[in-house]
Design an enzyme around this catalytic site. Sequence first.
Site, PDB file in Angstrom:
ATOM      1  N   GLN A   9       9.992  64.137 -30.099  1.00 15.14           N
ATOM      2  CA  GLN A   9      10.649  65.162 -30.905  1.00 15.14           C
ATOM      3  C   GLN A   9      11.890  64.627 -31.601  1.00 15.14           C
ATOM      4  O   GLN A   9      11.939  64.534 -32.812  1.00 15.14           O
ATOM      5  CB  GLN A   9      10.998  66.370 -30.026  1.00 15.14           C
ATOM      6  CG  GLN A   9      11.490  67.572 -30.823  1.00 15.14           C
ATOM      7  CD  GLN A   9      11.500  68.851 -29.999  1.00 15.14           C
ATOM      8  OE1 GLN A   9      11.051  68.871 -28.861  1.00 15.14           O
ATOM      9  NE2 GLN A   9      12.000  69.920 -30.582  1.00 15.14           N
ATOM     10  N   ASP A  10      12.899  64.261 -30.823  1.00 16.17           N
ATOM     11  CA  ASP A  10      14.192  63.793 -31.329  1.00 16.17           C
ATOM     12  C   ASP A  10      14.479  62.402 -30.786  1.00 16.17           C
ATOM     13  O   ASP A  10      14.064  62.096 -29.668  1.00 16.17           O
ATOM     14  CB  ASP A  10      15.291  64.708 -30.769  1.00 16.17           C
ATOM     15  CG  ASP A  10      15.968  65.554 -31.815  1.00 16.17           C
ATOM     16  OD1 ASP A  10      15.449  65.617 -32.940  1.00 16.17           O
ATOM     17  OD2 ASP A  10      17.004  66.159 -31.498  1.00 16.17           O
ATOM     18  N   PRO A  11      15.233  61.572 -31.510  1.00 12.49           N
ATOM     19  CA  PRO A  11      15.722  60.341 -30.878  1.00 12.49           C
ATOM     20  C   PRO A  11      16.661  60.679 -29.715  1.00 12.49           C
ATOM     21  O   PRO A  11      17.261  61.757 -29.682  1.00 12.49           O
ATOM     22  CB  PRO A  11      16.495  59.646 -32.007  1.00 12.49           C
ATOM     23  CG  PRO A  11      16.033  60.292 -33.272  1.00 12.49           C
ATOM     24  CD  PRO A  11      15.662  61.696 -32.907  1.00 12.49           C
TER      25      PRO A  11
END
Length: 220
Positions: A64-66
């Site tokens: 999803q996100d870093p």
Amino acid sequence: MQVNIAPSWKPYLEEEFNKPYFEQLAAFVKAEYKSNTIYPPAKQIFNAFELCSFDNTKVVILGQDPYHGFKQANGLSFSVGKEVRMPPSLVNIFKEIESDLGHPVPTNGDLTRWAQQGVLLLNATLTVREKQPGSHQNKGWETFTDTIISILSQHKQHLVFMLWGNYAQKKEVLIDTSKHLVLKSAHPSPYAADRGFFGNKHFSKANAYLVEHGLTPINW
């Protein structure tokens, strides 16, 4: 914004880079790097596409996100630099590989070797502010990475998509399941891994599918 990608991606993405939404996204990201601490380092934003070419892609693992902690993110979903302590989700991924394939847990969490074998480690959002998870969501990255999934589904054959958790599983609508293998389970995070990630055997299933279609399996 530095766009470092393997040459075989360019015919599929040059048009995307010239679209108004991407130009706005690039301007936003450039301004963010000037005024805030942003991860991953700017030169690693497109690391997934630099290390894993379009032609070589066999498996897609969607995040999803870093990571938003100091020096964690390196442009590959779930991966961290060699000198960084492994996050819990990545530890659980390695535990499942150990259970599934008998491979011992490695000493570091750098997944570059997966990328170089054809595993596209793709986050839906490619940048994030330090200690602010989700801070770069809904700025255009999701449009870009959804396009990546659609392009791969349309132009490639016999890919394996690993979709872990509810967010990733929503991307199944972008994938032609008649010509690709979609593997779904709970997320490897400590909050969810016991609800179906452990024991999913995705890594052996992926390799069996690749071999069945005449492709070299991944050395997980």
